[in-house]
Design an enzyme around this catalytic site. Structure first.
Site, short mmCIF file in Angstrom:
data_model
loop_
_atom_site.label_atom_id
_atom_site.label_comp_id
_atom_site.label_asym_id
_atom_site.label_seq_id
_atom_site.Cartn_x
_atom_site.Cartn_y
_atom_site.Cartn_z
CE LYS A 53 98.67 -9.53 -35.59
NZ LYS A 53 99.63 -8.92 -36.51
CD GLN A 97 99.57 -7.29 -39.91
OE1 GLN A 97 99.30 -7.24 -38.71
NE2 GLN A 97 100.10 -8.37 -40.47
CG ASP A 120 105.01 -6.76 -34.42
OD1 ASP A 120 104.40 -7.78 -34.05
OD2 ASP A 120 104.70 -6.11 -35.43
#
Ligand code: NAD
Length: 293
Positions: A53, A97, A120
């Site tokens: 990412k 994460q 997200d």
């Protein structure tokens, strides 16, 4: 004849090309999109995901802040970081994460993120919009990536039957909502670990998505001839023929290619799309925040 490839790598690079233009536009207003990624602990797969990412951010000219915290950190310390990032006006996207260590409550931590920075798309405000059929919130990256890959490939969806295997908060459930939403118009069945006669349910699908986490679960006999099959699974399986002793496998047996009309590969299918959608959400958040100034 084998199925056509749902090429996530190519689709993601076309999305990146468009994002570069949008990032250039933002730079004229003095805005640089900025993604903050928090990772807690030393799960090796999570570090690989985070690094890719961050690398994509670099490639596109998106600023990234990478916060690495030890696994024994208290939840309150993590909360402080999230609050600080919420308040930091230079930050447009915040990602924690998954998975977090056992002693932390992952959903409670997601709930703390400012919904406008929730790139997200897991905050209840954003998932709630999806339930309402509103596609103007932050849409979770993997489901959004699956949809965009199908659309980019020219697959006709309206009125078709979809079966999504998996009902997770991250993939299966939001994807099912997205598929059924007005304008996309699939008729959706959500299958899961308690579904009886999964093979029979799958055989009904024009569009079959596997998001389970069981290597090569979906067999060719489960798939209707000409169906479109999307493999979300990323599983490490032991393989002594590989130098490193393992390889990546999806949730779909590759021989499904002999029955399906389209199939996404693993790797190179949904994976690159997930990252592209994360970048798109970050740029979009920067655009929205700068237009509200
Ligand atoms: P999860 O473990 O949260 O959910 C798995 C789902 O599969 C559950 O809803 C469960 O009911 C269902 N399931 C389990 N066993 C089953 C069975 N035997 N039959 C039918 N359904 C069954 O997993 P997740 O986070 O949704 O991820 C699923 C897979 O997708 C994993 O392999 C994960 O690594 C992968 N993934 C890939 C990406 C990507 O970018 N490509 C992103 C997220 C997750």
């Amino acid at each position: 004849m084998g199925a056509q490839r749902l090429d996530g790598k190519q689709c993601a690079s076309s999305i990146e090309a468009n994002l570069l233009l949008r990032i250039e536009q933002l730079s004229h207003q003095g805005v640089v999109p900025h993604l903050a990624v928090i990772i807690v602990g030393d799960d090796p797969a999570s570090h690989v995901y985070v690094n890719s990412k961050i690398a994509t951010c670099k490639r596109l000219g998106i600023q990234s802040t990478h916060i690495e915290l030890p696994s024994n950190i208290g939840q309150n310390d993590l909360i402080k970081h999230v609050i600080q990032l919420n308040e930091d006006e230079s930050v447009h996207g915040i990602l924690i994460q998954s998975p977090l260590p056992q002693h932390m409550d992952e959903e409670a931590m997601t709930d703390l993120i400012d919904p406008t920075k929730d790139v997200d798309g897991f905050h209840p405000t954003n998932l709630g919009r999806l339930v309402q059929g509103r596609l103007d919130g932050m849409i979770p990256c993997t489901p959004h990536g699956v949809l965009r890959l199908l659309e980019w490939s020219g697959v006709q969806l309206r009125g078709k039957k979809a079966v999504v295997i998996g009902r997770s908060r991250i993939v299966g459930m939001p994807l099912s909502l997205l598929f059924a939403s007005r304008g996309i118009d699939l008729t959706v069945t959500v299958a899961h670990s308690r579904t009886e006669d999964l093979a029979k349910v799958c055989a009904e699908a024009d569009v079959l998505v596997a998001a389970v986490g069981i290597p090569e679960l979906v067999q060719p006999q489960w798939v209707k001839s000409g169906a479109v099959v999307v493999d979300v699974g990323i599983n490490r399986v032991e393989d002594s023929t590989h130098e490193r002793g393992w390889r990546l496998a999806g949730d779909v047996n590759p021989s499904v290619s002999e029955v399906a009309s389209w199939l996404s590969p693993v790797p190179g299918g949904v994976g690159p799309m997930t990252i592209a959608m994360l970048m798109e959400n970050t740029v979009r958040s920067a655009e929205l925040m700068s237009s509200n100034e």
